[in-house]
Design an enzyme around this catalytic site. Structure first.
Site: not given
Ligand code: ADP
Ligand code: MG
Length: 387
Positions: A35, A38, A126, A173
């Site tokens: 962790e 990368d 995740l 990721d």
């Molecule tokens: P993580 O990658 O840990 O889940 P992040 O903050 O890096 O958190 O990314 C999350 C963001 O990615 C969400 O707030 C949204 O903007 C976008 N996102 C991811 N999956 C979707 C989805 N299925 N529909 C719309 N937006 C998404």
């Molecule tokens: Mg993310």
């Protein structure tokens, strides 16, 4: 057909009243260990999981890109060739970024209707963002007639997240999401981007536990850790010019530099150097099926992240502490960048379901708050099909 794709194809048809020509899905990911290594050219050991983002699309002749998500009420709209780096980074930036990044890298891009569906928790560590962008790069490149190999998809998705969404993430990721393999974890060398798929022993299961804390704070702290490490690296490099990144540094070098560095910076360096070593040791432990050693490495990783890199929080520490005494427990640590999100628990397979339930219950009785826990399976990465 792949199960996640049936749903997204049907929803595309309901939403756009036409048939998609292509569909794709890509994994969320857990990182077993490695962790905050990368972006130091180091090693990581993630697996794609069976929480996925699925996308379906059909090309449009007019150069308009319309993207809808089952998890958003508004629509992202753009025009091919006219995408500019956005000022506000909301979900629409994540959705249009892949089209921008493909263009930046000189790949063909066409107009498209796109529907996004998925069950990766948002902002839970995740990597819903990477799974979304990997799936979209896979889809968009196929729509434009130029399907790309998975590692190239990962690198374009990373460009979208770095260059367009302004998130200074490493490549882990996207590589996990794109290149994952069922039943395996990927030991990834973030310098060469070479990787080795290591089979996860059948007696080991992965249980994730969501602290319920969104890792929003992470973004600014993430940048700060990068700066702190850059300062430390500079001091090491004065004596050891061959050290290009912290991946090349040893504990002895950190020790030597400690006289010229604040204690806080020494701790940051110590985490990165020790975590890199743990990551390689974890690969060996997994190959041997050595669960005590693997468990010890996970515990050491969590301690180092909490005390040295200071990216844990009380909620994550509590989850790790509660898990430690439970039946089937082999090891636990926070997974992802920290400041919230999930812990990963390595658990004896036959105990996994019960472990997940008991952890949620014991957390509820300690805090009065319900959390989500679940068993996740190491899964394939990106899959793209013609409908
Ligand atoms: P993580 O990658 O840990 O889940 P992040 O903050 O890096 O958190 O990314 C999350 C963001 O990615 C969400 O707030 C949204 O903007 C976008 N996102 C991811 N999956 C979707 C989805 N299925 N529909 C719309 N937006 C998404
Ligand atoms: Mg993310």
């Amino acid at each position: 057909m792949d199960r996640p794709l049936e749903g997204v194809i049907r929803r595309f048809e309901e939403s756009f009243a036409r048939r998609p020509t292509h569909a794709a899905h890509a994994g969320g990911r857990v990182n077993l260990i490695g962790e905050h290594t990368d972006y130091h050219d180091g090693f990581v050991f993630p697996a794609a999981i069976d929480l996925r983002t699925a996308v379906a699309g059909a090309p449009r002749e007019d150069g308009v890109i319309r993207i809808r998500s089952t998890r958003a009420s508004d629509e992202a709209q753009a025009r091919v060739g006219a995408l500019r780096i956005p000022v506000v980074v909301d979900w629409r930036a994540y959705a249009t970024g892949p089209f921008w990044a493909l263009g930046e890298k000189g790949y063909p891009v066409c107009g498209a209707d796109v529907l996004v569906d998925g069950d990766v928790p948002l902002g839970g560590g995740l990597s819903s963002s990477a799974s979304l962008q990997v799936a979209l790069v896979g889809l968009a490149s196929s729509l434009a007639g130029a399907a790309l190999p998975a590692p190239e998809v990962a690198s374009i998705a990373r460009l979208a997240e770095n260059g367009y969404c302004g998130v200074p993430c490493g490549i882990m990721d996207q590589m996990a999401s794109a290149c994952g393999r069922e039943g395996h974890a990927l030991l990834l060398d973030c310098r060469t981007l070479g990787w080795e798929a290591v089979p996860v022993p059948s007696g080991w299961a992965l249980v994730i536990a969501d602290s319920g804390v969104k890792h929003a704070l992470g973004t600014s702290e993430y940048g700060r850790r990068q700066q702190e490490c850059a300062q430390g690296l500079e001091v090491i490099r004065r004596r050891h010019a061959g050290v290009r990144a912290l991946r090349d540094a040893t504990m002895e070098m950190v020790q030597e530099a400690s006289g010229e560095l604040e204690a806080r910076l020494v701790r940051r360096l110590r985490h990165v150097v020790s975590e890199n070593r743990r990551c390689l040791e974890a690969r060996d432990a997994m190959l041997r099926g050595d669960s005590p050693q693997m468990g010890a490495l996970l515990a050491a990783s969590h301690r180092s992240l909490a005390a040295d890199y200071e990216v844990s929080c009380a909620e994550l520490d509590l989850l790790v502490e509660l898990a430690a005494g439970m039946a089937g427990f082999l090891g636990a640590r926070l997974t992802g960048a920290g400041f919230g999100g999930n812990t990963i628990n390595l658990v004896a397979s036959e105990r996994a379901l019960l472990f997940a339930e008991t952890l949620a219950e014991s957390h509820a009785s300690r805090t009065g708050r319900r959390i989500d826990t679940r068993v996740v399976r190491p899964s394939d990465g990106l899959s793209v099909i013609q409908v």
